[in-house]
Design an enzyme around this catalytic site. Structure first.
Site, short mmCIF file in Angstrom:
data_model
loop_
_atom_site.label_atom_id
_atom_site.label_comp_id
_atom_site.label_asym_id
_atom_site.label_seq_id
_atom_site.Cartn_x
_atom_site.Cartn_y
_atom_site.Cartn_z
N TRP A 55 0.80 -1.23 -0.04
CA TRP A 55 0.01 0.07 0.24
C TRP A 55 0.88 1.26 0.00
CZ3 TRP A 55 -1.90 2.77 4.92
CH2 TRP A 55 -2.58 3.81 4.53
N ASP A 78 -1.96 -5.87 8.69
CA ASP A 78 -2.76 -4.61 8.51
C ASP A 78 -4.16 -5.38 7.87
OD1 ASP A 78 -2.47 -1.83 6.04
OD2 ASP A 78 -4.12 -2.58 7.32
N LYS A 121 -13.59 0.62 4.72
CA LYS A 121 -14.30 -0.26 3.42
C LYS A 121 -15.38 -0.90 3.80
CE LYS A 121 -10.10 1.19 1.93
NZ LYS A 121 -8.78 1.38 2.32
C1 KET Z 1 -3.92 -2.06 3.28
C2 KET Z 1 -4.38 -0.68 3.61
N1 KET Z 1 -4.19 -0.47 5.11
C3 KET Z 1 -4.57 0.70 5.44
C4 KET Z 1 -5.36 1.42 4.86
C5 KET Z 1 -6.13 2.91 5.32
O1 KET Z 1 -7.19 3.25 5.44
P1 KET Z 1 -7.69 4.06 6.58
O2 KET Z 1 -8.97 4.78 5.63
O3 KET Z 1 -6.48 4.92 6.98
O4 KET Z 1 -8.43 2.92 7.48
C6 KET Z 1 -5.64 1.27 3.19
C7 KET Z 1 -6.36 2.06 2.37
N2 KET Z 1 -6.24 2.23 1.34
C8 KET Z 1 -7.11 2.91 0.17
C9 KET Z 1 -7.42 4.71 0.60
C10 KET Z 1 -5.94 5.15 0.89
O5 KET Z 1 -4.87 5.15 0.17
O6 KET Z 1 -6.05 5.60 2.13
C11 KET Z 1 -6.47 3.00 -1.06
O7 KET Z 1 -5.24 1.98 -1.26
O8 KET Z 1 -6.78 3.20 -2.02
C12 KET Z 1 -5.02 0.20 2.81
O9 KET Z 1 -5.52 -0.15 1.57
#
Ligand code: KET
Length: 408
Positions: free
Chosen positions: A132, A213, A249
């Site tokens: 990520w 994660d 998500k």
């Molecule tokens: C693997 C992974 N870990 C953590 C997050 C963090 O999400 P949060 O909203 O802080 O709980 C994301 C978000 N991924 C998507 C959004 C982003 O980049 O923030 C993405 O990969 O598009 C992940 O894909």
């Protein structure tokens, strides 16, 4: 002149910057396949029905907005750990999990990074290649050294399992190994159950620390339990594990910033609470959180606690997760069908079907990804990732044309 003139321009974020570019595009053919955020078939953002119901309940109750404790809402912390492990899991029964509410997945990862920096000096984190887009930033800013373990094999468009195991085996004792619980981002390629067993073997043998994660529990397969099976496998072995969670998500709470940091400790000497490792770890996570943001936002925590706490809402949530995961599976299938029927080159597109979760890792390189945007107005990250959550069945043919044109 301003004294801030010396501040350099920061680069656009590789993921969120794509949304900014998408918004600026006036062409109505444009498609935002950048940020991993669910959209309906009509390509609109989606607020889950259970979220609206929970919020109505909360409004009727007229709850106050007093500060939460530093570690967050107790009802949420209990619910989130039980969702992750299953309420009847021994780690829950034996009270071997310390949970602190975090600012979603990012904030929870950051709390863990700060703990590592402070109490595991010199320890490094192994992260998958690729991973990520924000993982490296989080560890860099927390001043935690990291190195990569091989993960994606462009030749097979699959998992480089031998490389992954070799790199984990070569890690110094006490290193942390960051693993995606399910729906690996950006590749959409997950280890098989047998491969997870082997990964756990190596981490145990080499005395490394597993660090999960978990950002897509229930959203990848549609099942909360299936998507947590990797984490539960490690916990069942009695291993100490760090797990960051996110409800962005699976419950659509993106901007509520609700998640958690969980630490599973091997011993929980409930009697000697003062020297109990869980108590020590929780006290330090609080010590880190207080000067960082003091205490977390209550709204998202209450939504999760209310949805999980009410059997009717909980079942409705599961149905909505299956619906969201189902729509993405349909889009994945339709994209594959469009690609394989339109492409006359004989290229094998079956990798699109094998990948799981929100994303498809197309194998398009930067120049080809640029062509997708410049010529076709398809917005995606430059590592070749497309978010299928932003795609409708109606747009699959158009996307297939764009991908085929960009590939050849
Ligand atoms: C693997 C992974 N870990 C953590 C997050 C963090 O999400 P949060 O909203 O802080 O709980 C994301 C978000 N991924 C998507 C959004 C982003 O980049 O923030 C993405 O990969 O598009 C992940 O894909």
């Amino acid at each position: 002149t301003s004294r801030f003139e010396g501040v350099p321009m920061a680069p656009a974020d590789p993921i969120l910057g794509v949304s900014e570019a998408f918004k600026a595009d006036t062409n109505d053919l444009k498609l935002n396949l950048g940020v991993g955020a669910y959209r309906t078939e009509e390509l609109h953002p989606y607020v889950l029905e259970v979220v609206k119901k929970a919020e109505n309940l909360m409004l009727e109750r007229g709850e106050n907005k007093e500060y939460l404790p530093i570690e967050g809402l107790a009802a949420f912390n209990k619910a989130t750990a039980e969702l992750l492990f299953g309420a009847d899991n021994p780690v829950i029964k034996e009270q071997r999990v310390a949970t602190v509410q975090g600012l979603s997945g990012t904030g929870s990862l950051r709390l863990a990074a700060a703990l590592i920096e402070r109490y595991f000096p010199g320890a490094k984190v192994l992260i998958s290649a690729p991973t990520w887009g924000n993982h490296k930033n989080i560890f860099n800013d927390a001043r935690v050294p990291w190195s990569e373990y091989r993960y994606y094999d462009p030749k097979t468009v699959g998992l480089d399992f031998e490389g992954m195991i070799a790199d984990i085996e070569a890690a110094p004792e006490g290193s942390f190994v960051l693993l995606h619980g399910c729906a690996h981002n950006p590749t959409g390629i997950d280890p098989t159950p047998e491969q997870w067993e082997k990964i756990a073997d190596v981490i145990q043998e080499k005395n490394l620390i597993p660090f999960f994660d978990v950002a897509y529990q229930g959203f990848a397969s549609g099942s909360l339990d299936a998507d947590a099976s990797s984490v539960r496998l490690f916990a069942a072995r009695g291993m100490e594990v760090l797990i960051a969670q996110s409800y962005s998500k699976n419950l659509g709470l993106y901007s509520e910033r609700i998640g958690a940091m969980n630490v599973v400790c091997s011993s929980a000497d409930a009697a000697a609470r003062q020297s109990d490792p869980l108590t020590l770890v929780k006290s330090q996570l609080k010590r880190i959180a207080r000067p960082m943001y003091s205490n977390p936002p209550i709204h998202g925590a209450r939504i999760v606690a209310n949805v999980v706490g009410d059997p009717t809402l909980f079942n409705e949530w599961k149905a909505e997760m299956e619906m969201m995961a189902g729509r993405i599976k349909n889009v994945r299938q339709k994209l594959y069908d469009s690609l394989s029927s339109k492409d006359k080159s004989g290229k094998d597109w079956s990798f699109v079907l094998k990948q799981i979760g929100m994303f498809s890792f197309t194998g398009l390189n930067k120049a080809q990804s640029d062509n997708m945007t410049d010529k076709w107005h398809v917005y995606m990250t430059k590592d070749g990732r497309i978010s299928l959550a932003g795609l409708s069945l109606a747009k699959c043919e158009y996307l297939a044309d764009a991908i085929i044109d960009s590939y050849h």
